[in-house]
Design a protein around this motif. Structure first.
Motif, mmCIF file in Angstrom:
data_model
loop_
_atom_site.group_PDB
_atom_site.id
_atom_site.type_symbol
_atom_site.label_atom_id
_atom_site.label_comp_id
_atom_site.label_asym_id
_atom_site.label_seq_id
_atom_site.Cartn_x
_atom_site.Cartn_y
_atom_site.Cartn_z
ATOM 1 N N ALA A 33 0.842 -1.200 0.000
ATOM 2 C CA ALA A 33 0.000 0.000 0.000
ATOM 3 C C ALA A 33 0.878 1.250 0.000
ATOM 4 C CB ALA A 33 -0.912 -0.017 1.224
ATOM 5 N N SER A 34 0.370 2.310 -0.631
ATOM 6 C CA SER A 34 1.223 3.487 -0.811
ATOM 7 C C SER A 34 1.076 4.500 0.317
ATOM 8 C CB SER A 34 0.915 4.132 -2.154
ATOM 9 O OG SER A 34 -0.478 4.220 -2.303
ATOM 10 N N TYR A 35 0.282 4.183 1.346
ATOM 11 C CA TYR A 35 0.192 5.098 2.488
ATOM 12 C C TYR A 35 1.115 4.631 3.615
ATOM 13 C CZ TYR A 35 -3.422 1.527 2.944
ATOM 14 O OH TYR A 35 -4.103 0.347 2.935
ATOM 15 N N GLY A 36 1.202 5.443 4.657
ATOM 16 C CA GLY A 36 2.166 5.205 5.732
ATOM 17 C C GLY A 36 2.141 3.823 6.337
ATOM 18 N N GLY A 37 0.916 3.316 6.604
ATOM 19 C CA GLY A 37 0.791 2.000 7.240
ATOM 20 C C GLY A 37 1.472 0.918 6.411
ATOM 21 N N GLY A 38 1.254 0.951 5.120
ATOM 22 C CA GLY A 38 1.847 -0.033 4.220
ATOM 23 C C GLY A 38 3.362 0.049 4.236
#
Lengths: 372, 383
Positions: A33-38
């Motif tokens: 995923a391209s957001y922080g969590g990923g």
């Protein structure tokens, strides 16, 4: 229960599993995923990768691809590297290598099998004589899973590369990783790992690959693992693999030393009029394979199971595939092949367990012989 | 408009005065097969209707009842009001959209304003208008749309039907005990007896630790598959380890198998009598293996008085395999778990053992005590 079938699988280390589980349930994001969590999950996996790899190889020169286990790693390596000419291996490989090599025939690559000695170690000269300019792959198991025999893969790889610098050298390291000292040399291109043999969960493994070697993926899809192994990563399994590896390597040398003593103690306590030894004295400290001649290993293992002693076996009670392919290649006769038991240890194994198991093993073989 | 499953039965109509009993058992079996699915089962002029289920489960219901013995055929259709408008709406849902077809109407409600022929013609005409690719063929149509006008102001519409397994309702032809081994044959034998209405329960012999749990698990899997047809969910296992050891130690090796089979029959009969089974059922087929010669069968029959039914006795292996595939047990049967350890297999089993020799050898054993001992290991497995 006395569990002495650790070459088959090990009890998962609880702390490692709890730690991995905590992380994976809190950080459940898709690593792609391209957001922080990923990104965070991806970074944590990267740390795990580095941690596992650095124990056996220089991360500047090698990389680690996570897979579903030893079998997948072996298959990935073989079908990617052996694409023409011939491929050379030993007659005492794990089925994951042996079956894959036989499949090569259907793909126009000639498989060649080098003979092994009584303990299952390959005859290096014979192996070398099978290597020629058309050889695309050489595969030599590091620690034999049925006997514990150790092949000196660094030395063999060096000789192979001297004869044919273009061929790929791989080794199945499933029974050596985390158990005996391993350091990959530049002559070794590929090395297979499995997590569940060292206290992590089943379903995760790794393929260590020399940087610069190009592989063709078996599994196509989203391009994970450097496009070599598509499919959303098994974050729980990978982190558990890493944490279990950390624990295993913390005491690797002491464990090996102690278990070598246990292995010899067990052999000493077995009734030598009943049992013949198959494992070599200089083999893996984790494995002692013996045979109670004239009995059936599978039946003995179930008799022992009923008494709370869990050991592996080298033969099946069925008429099909009755004898171990590997031990047959070692040159044993039917009487020995029928009665094989493989006892394999873990760092948790105690001397008392060794003593107790020896008593049960002697009694079971005795009982079998009286009844039949 | 409600989706329903229409079930027609096979031989029950032949049963004269006993028909009520057969119908009752049949309905019970349908109910058993539908366990776990909310539904209502109703009898209606010579058929059963499954109604009031969640609509998405029609196929699952059809699949389950298709395996119930006594089911001749079944259809998925609609239960609707009996006005022509509603009948047409239903017919549109089940009718094909191309190819040849005809409409056939059955009118139980004789006061309905239109005759059967008129209904068929009217609905057929409207369907032709709706689906231009349709053509009428009253003699050999590819599809037939059935309309059934009932007395209570409702009608059924459906198109064609699927074949059921046929046979007689399980529970109408006594109780048999099937000796199930884990091979290809015995499940087929059990299926065939159940198809003739017999309640078939299962007895399995194992010789742990010489055989492994895999062999037993395999039998449980077979039993589960079989239970889709037999509706029986019980299996008893008996351990014959001691027996095999004794035979091996004391008797002529070529008689190993023959003697073991005689013991199995004795144990089975004793178990059968204690639990009210009227016969033993085996998967033996003449000449298939060394113990399945007429001499072998005679030697086993000699130790029991209950009838031993061998429905496969005259079947070729290929025929048995074909049936086993159809039943769905084949893939499990061929899994490589041995039901007998090679330790006990003689190199040259006696093919035509003389009864006198067998009996002589058997005298070396305490037969009653060994049967008793084996019976004491009986374990019920429910699944």
């Amino acid at each position: 229960m006395i569990y002495l079938d650790n070459a088959a699988t090990t009890r998962p280390n609880e702390e490692a599993l709890a730690r991995a589980q905590r992380y994976a349930s809190e950080n459940f994001f898709n690593p792609s995923a391209s957001y922080g969590g990923g990104f965070a999950v991806s970074a944590e996996m990267g740390r795990a990768r580095e941690s596992i790899l650095s124990r056996i190889a220089d991360p500047a020169k090698f990389e680690l691809v996570f897979t579903s286990g030893g079998t997948e790693s072996d298959n990935q390596a073989i079908f990617s590297a052996a694409r023409r000419g011939n491929a050379v291996t030993t007659s005492a490989e794990h089925a994951a290598v042996e079956r894959a090599f036989n499949e090569l025939k259907n793909r126009g690559v000639e498989p060649r099998f080098a003979p092994v000695d009584r303990h299952g170690a390959v005859d290096a000269d014979a192996l070398l004589s099978l290597v020629d300019e058309k050889t695309s792959l050489v595969s030599v198991i590091h620690v034999n899973n049925e006997t514990g025999a150790i092949n000196d893969i660094a030395a063999i790889a060096k000789r192979v590369k001297a004869k044919n610098p273009r061929c790929v050298f791989m080794s199945d390291g499933v029974q050596s990783f985390g158990k005996i000292p391993v350091r990959l040399t530049q002559d070794i291109d590929l090395f297979s790992l499995s997590a569940h043999k060292i206290g992590a969960l089943k379903g995760t493994g790794g393929l260590v690959k020399r940087k610069g070697l190009t592989l063709v993926p078996l599994v196509h899809g989203g391009g994970q693992e450097g496009n070599l192994r598509s499919g959303t990563e098994n974050v729980l399994g990978i982190l558990d693999f890493c944490y279990a590896t950390e624990r295993k390597f913390a005491t690797l040398f002491e464990d090996a030393q102690r278990l070598k003593g246990y292995r010899e103690a067990l052999w000493e306590k077995l009734d030598h009029s009943l049992y013949t030894r198959i494992s070599p004295p200089d083999g893996s400290p984790y494995i002692l394979t013996v045979s109670a001649e004239g009995t059936r290993g599978e039946v003995l293992s179930r008799m022992l199971w009923e008494e709370g002693v869990v050991v592996g076996t080298g033969s099946a009670c069925s008429s099909k595939h009755r004898f171990s392919r590997v031990l047959t290649a070692c040159g044993y006769g039917e009487n020995i092949l029928d009665g094989v038991l493989r006892v394999s240890f873990s760092p948790e194994t105690t001397m008392r367990e060794i003593e107790e198991s020896a008593l049960h093993m002697n009694a079971a073989a005795q009982r079998f012989k009286e009844k039949l | 408009m409600e989706k329903v499953v229409i079930i027609r039965y096979a031989e029950i109509h032949l049963k004269g005065k006993n028909r009520g009993f057969f119908e009752h058992v049949f309905a019970d079996n349908l109910e058993k097969s539908l366990r776990g699915i909310r539904h209502e089962l109703h009898r209606t002029s010579g058929r059963w209707l499954v109604e009031k289920f969640e609509e998405g489960r029609a196929e699952e219901i059809a699949e389950r009842v298709s395996n119930v013995f006594g089911v001749h055929s079944y259809s998925i259709g609609y239960l609707i009001g009996s006005s022509m408008e509603e009948i047409f709406e239903g017919a549109k849902l089940v009718a094909p959209t191309s190819g040849t077809f005809k409409v056939e109407t059955h009118r139980a409600y004789k006061k309905y304003p239109l005759s059967s022929m008129e209904i068929s013609a009217e609905i057929g005409g409207r369907l032709l208008e709706t689906f231009p690719a349709l053509k009428v063929d009253v003699h050999t149509p590819q599809n037939t749309v059935y309309i059934d006008v009932r007395e209570n102001g409702t009608a059924l519409v459906f198109c064609g039907s699927e074949e059921g397994v046929g046979g007689m309702p399980v529970g109408t032809s006594g109780k048999g005990l099937l000796l199930i081994s884990g091979g290809i044959d015995s499940p087929v034998a059990g299926y065939m007896m159940a198809k003739r209405g017999m309640t078939v329960e299962l007895l399995h012999f194992h010789s742990y630790p010489y055989t492994n749990e895999g062999a037993k698990e395999k039998v449980v899997t077979l039993a589960k598959i079989l239970s889709k047809y037999t509706l029986v969910t019980r299996l008893t296992t008996v351990k014959v380890t001691k027996l095999q050891e004794e035979i091996h130690a004391k008797c002529a090796p070529e008689l190993n198998v023959t003697l073991l089979r005689r013991f199995m029959f004795r144990i089975a009969e004793s178990f059968a009598r204690a639990h009210g089974y009227q016969c033993l059922v085996t998967g033996e087929s003449l000449g298939q293996v060394a113990s399945q010669t007429i001499e072998g069968m005679t030697s086993s029959n000699a130790v029991v008085t209950l009838p031993v039914l061998r429905p496969l006795v005259g079947f070729d292996k290929e025929e048995i395999i074909a049936r086993s595939r159809k039943i769905g047990t084949y893939e499990t049967s061929i899994l490589p778990f041995e039901d007998c350890c090679t330790v006990f297999l003689p190199e040259h089993p006696a093919i035509r053992p003389a009864l006198s020799f067998i009996e002589e050898e058997e005298k070396k054993l305490d037969v009653d005590a060994l049967v008793e001992e084996a019976l004491s290991t009986a374990e019920k497995v429910t699944f």
